[in-house]
Scaffold this active site. Sequence first.
Site, PDB file in Angstrom:
ATOM      1  N   ARG A 100       0.874  -1.182   0.000  1.00 59.61           N
ATOM      2  CA  ARG A 100       0.000   0.000   0.000  1.00 59.61           C
ATOM      3  C   ARG A 100       0.905   1.224   0.000  1.00 59.61           C
ATOM      4  O   ARG A 100       1.674   1.420   0.954  1.00 59.61           O
ATOM      5  CB  ARG A 100      -0.924  -0.005   1.219  1.00 59.61           C
ATOM      6  CG  ARG A 100      -1.668   1.305   1.401  1.00 59.61           C
ATOM      7  CD  ARG A 100      -2.777   1.203   2.434  1.00 59.61           C
ATOM      8  NE  ARG A 100      -3.897   0.438   1.908  1.00 59.61           N
ATOM      9  CZ  ARG A 100      -5.119   0.438   2.449  1.00 59.61           C
ATOM     10  NH1 ARG A 100      -5.367   1.151   3.521  1.00 59.61           N
ATOM     11  NH2 ARG A 100      -6.085  -0.274   1.902  1.00 59.61           N
ATOM     12  N   HIS A 127      -7.178   0.717  -6.393  1.00 57.30           N
ATOM     13  CA  HIS A 127      -7.338  -0.190  -5.245  1.00 57.30           C
ATOM     14  C   HIS A 127      -7.921  -1.496  -5.792  1.00 57.30           C
ATOM     15  O   HIS A 127      -9.074  -1.832  -5.544  1.00 57.30           O
ATOM     16  CB  HIS A 127      -8.269   0.454  -4.216  1.00 57.30           C
ATOM     17  CG  HIS A 127      -8.234  -0.173  -2.858  1.00 57.30           C
ATOM     18  ND1 HIS A 127      -7.439  -1.263  -2.545  1.00 57.30           N
ATOM     19  CD2 HIS A 127      -8.914   0.128  -1.718  1.00 57.30           C
ATOM     20  CE1 HIS A 127      -7.636  -1.588  -1.272  1.00 57.30           C
ATOM     21  NE2 HIS A 127      -8.512  -0.771  -0.752  1.00 57.30           N
ATOM     22  N   GLN A 130      -9.678  -4.202  -3.648  1.00 60.55           N
ATOM     23  CA  GLN A 130     -11.017  -3.768  -3.247  1.00 60.55           C
ATOM     24  C   GLN A 130     -12.021  -4.083  -4.354  1.00 60.55           C
ATOM     25  O   GLN A 130     -13.121  -4.585  -4.082  1.00 60.55           O
ATOM     26  CB  GLN A 130     -11.012  -2.262  -2.951  1.00 60.55           C
ATOM     27  CG  GLN A 130     -12.352  -1.723  -2.497  1.00 60.55           C
ATOM     28  CD  GLN A 130     -12.765  -2.275  -1.155  1.00 60.55           C
ATOM     29  OE1 GLN A 130     -12.014  -2.215  -0.196  1.00 60.55           O
ATOM     30  NE2 GLN A 130     -13.970  -2.819  -1.068  1.00 60.55           N
ATOM     31  N   ASP A 220     -17.481   6.365  -1.581  1.00 64.58           N
ATOM     32  CA  ASP A 220     -16.232   6.289  -0.813  1.00 64.58           C
ATOM     33  C   ASP A 220     -16.044   7.664  -0.168  1.00 64.58           C
ATOM     34  O   ASP A 220     -16.739   8.633  -0.526  1.00 64.58           O
ATOM     35  CB  ASP A 220     -15.077   5.943  -1.775  1.00 64.58           C
ATOM     36  CG  ASP A 220     -13.725   5.798  -1.080  1.00 64.58           C
ATOM     37  OD1 ASP A 220     -13.694   5.624   0.163  1.00 64.58           O
ATOM     38  OD2 ASP A 220     -12.689   5.866  -1.774  1.00 64.58           O
ATOM     39  N   CYS A 260     -16.465   0.911   0.371  1.00 67.04           N
ATOM     40  CA  CYS A 260     -15.246   0.136   0.650  1.00 67.04           C
ATOM     41  C   CYS A 260     -14.877   0.185   2.128  1.00 67.04           C
ATOM     42  O   CYS A 260     -14.180  -0.694   2.616  1.00 67.04           O
ATOM     43  CB  CYS A 260     -14.097   0.649  -0.201  1.00 67.04           C
ATOM     44  SG  CYS A 260     -13.765   2.409   0.007  1.00 67.04           S
ATOM     45  N   ARG A 288     -13.189  -9.194   1.158  1.00 68.12           N
ATOM     46  CA  ARG A 288     -11.771  -8.870   0.944  1.00 68.12           C
ATOM     47  C   ARG A 288     -10.901 -10.092   1.255  1.00 68.12           C
ATOM     48  O   ARG A 288      -9.887 -10.334   0.590  1.00 68.12           O
ATOM     49  CB  ARG A 288     -11.355  -7.682   1.835  1.00 68.12           C
ATOM     50  CG  ARG A 288     -12.006  -6.341   1.485  1.00 68.12           C
ATOM     51  CD  ARG A 288     -11.505  -5.815   0.154  1.00 68.12           C
ATOM     52  NE  ARG A 288     -10.068  -5.806   0.090  1.00 68.12           N
ATOM     53  CZ  ARG A 288      -9.273  -4.821   0.545  1.00 68.12           C
ATOM     54  NH1 ARG A 288      -9.814  -3.741   1.070  1.00 68.12           N
ATOM     55  NH2 ARG A 288      -7.957  -4.892   0.442  1.00 68.12           N
TER      56      ARG A 288
END
Length: 302
Positions: A100, A127, A130, A220, A260, A288
Amino acid sequence: MKDFLSVADFDPTELATVLARAAAVKQDAGAVAGRFRGLRIGLFFEKPSARTRISTEVASADLGMVPVVLKGDEIGLGKREAVEDVARVFDRYLDALALRVYDHEHLRTIADHAAAPVINLLSDLEHPCQALADLQTIAETRPLEETVVAYLGDGNNVAHSLMLGAAMSGMSIRVITPPGYEPADGVRDHAVKLAAKSGGDVEVTNDVAAVAGAHVVYTDVWASMGQEDEAEARNRLFAGYRVTTELFDTADPAGIFLHCLPAHRGEEVTHEVLEHPRSRIFDQAENRLHAFKGLLVHLLGT
Ligand code: CP
Ligand code: NVA
């Protein structure tokens, strides 16, 4: 070895294969338990994380792997040590590298200098892990290719990966942002091309009326990690894009709500919508875990 820096690193068949694997693993985790015993995975975080940290660490441990969790300030990517040197050192110890990072270019540099598969756990651009869980969650409710998704808010990393994944899966995606916060042109153009091949559709608009009839309403945070100093200004600019019960009611009557997470209750979405009977946010978070297992099985081999 194959990397996963972007959803579009897969072709549509591979994406469907990983999603099918994730769904199968959710039903029978034992089928892959211990499959990669002895392999080691680095899990590197330059930004905070709850879901990604836990799901990747648990998924790799369930597969028998040894996860090595590293924080950005311990490594000093590009500061304490050149990015390409970090990549070559990690590659000597680890069989897969998942990171990340703030700067997507750093992921590209790492992928160029490491033989092990490199996985994007969120960058400024995408992402993709995700998006795997998002598509898995949608597929639990209806066939992807018959689905209209309305994403509201910032045209950010989460929006980019969702656009690419939806476009590859034959879905219709409407991305609804305030003026000036649209997704990156390059991602939009790529998604439009992918949709042309899959029978899907991509629309970018500033008009929340595009939520009408959608099967999935997704949002988001308005200020992503690293944009905290813009939060106040964004809260004003984005106020008309909040997912309220009133707006959610314009979607399909069976439509689901996704986020998310983490959510900022009362900002991009109301408490009522997060807690709505058709909110699937915690299934999405759970997925996830299964999606990451599906991804590792695909990248590391069966
Ligand atoms: N959705 C997600 O990536 O959550 P974290 O930032 O907590 O990992
Ligand atoms: N867009 C958000 C997603 C967090 C999971 C961020 O980058 O902070």
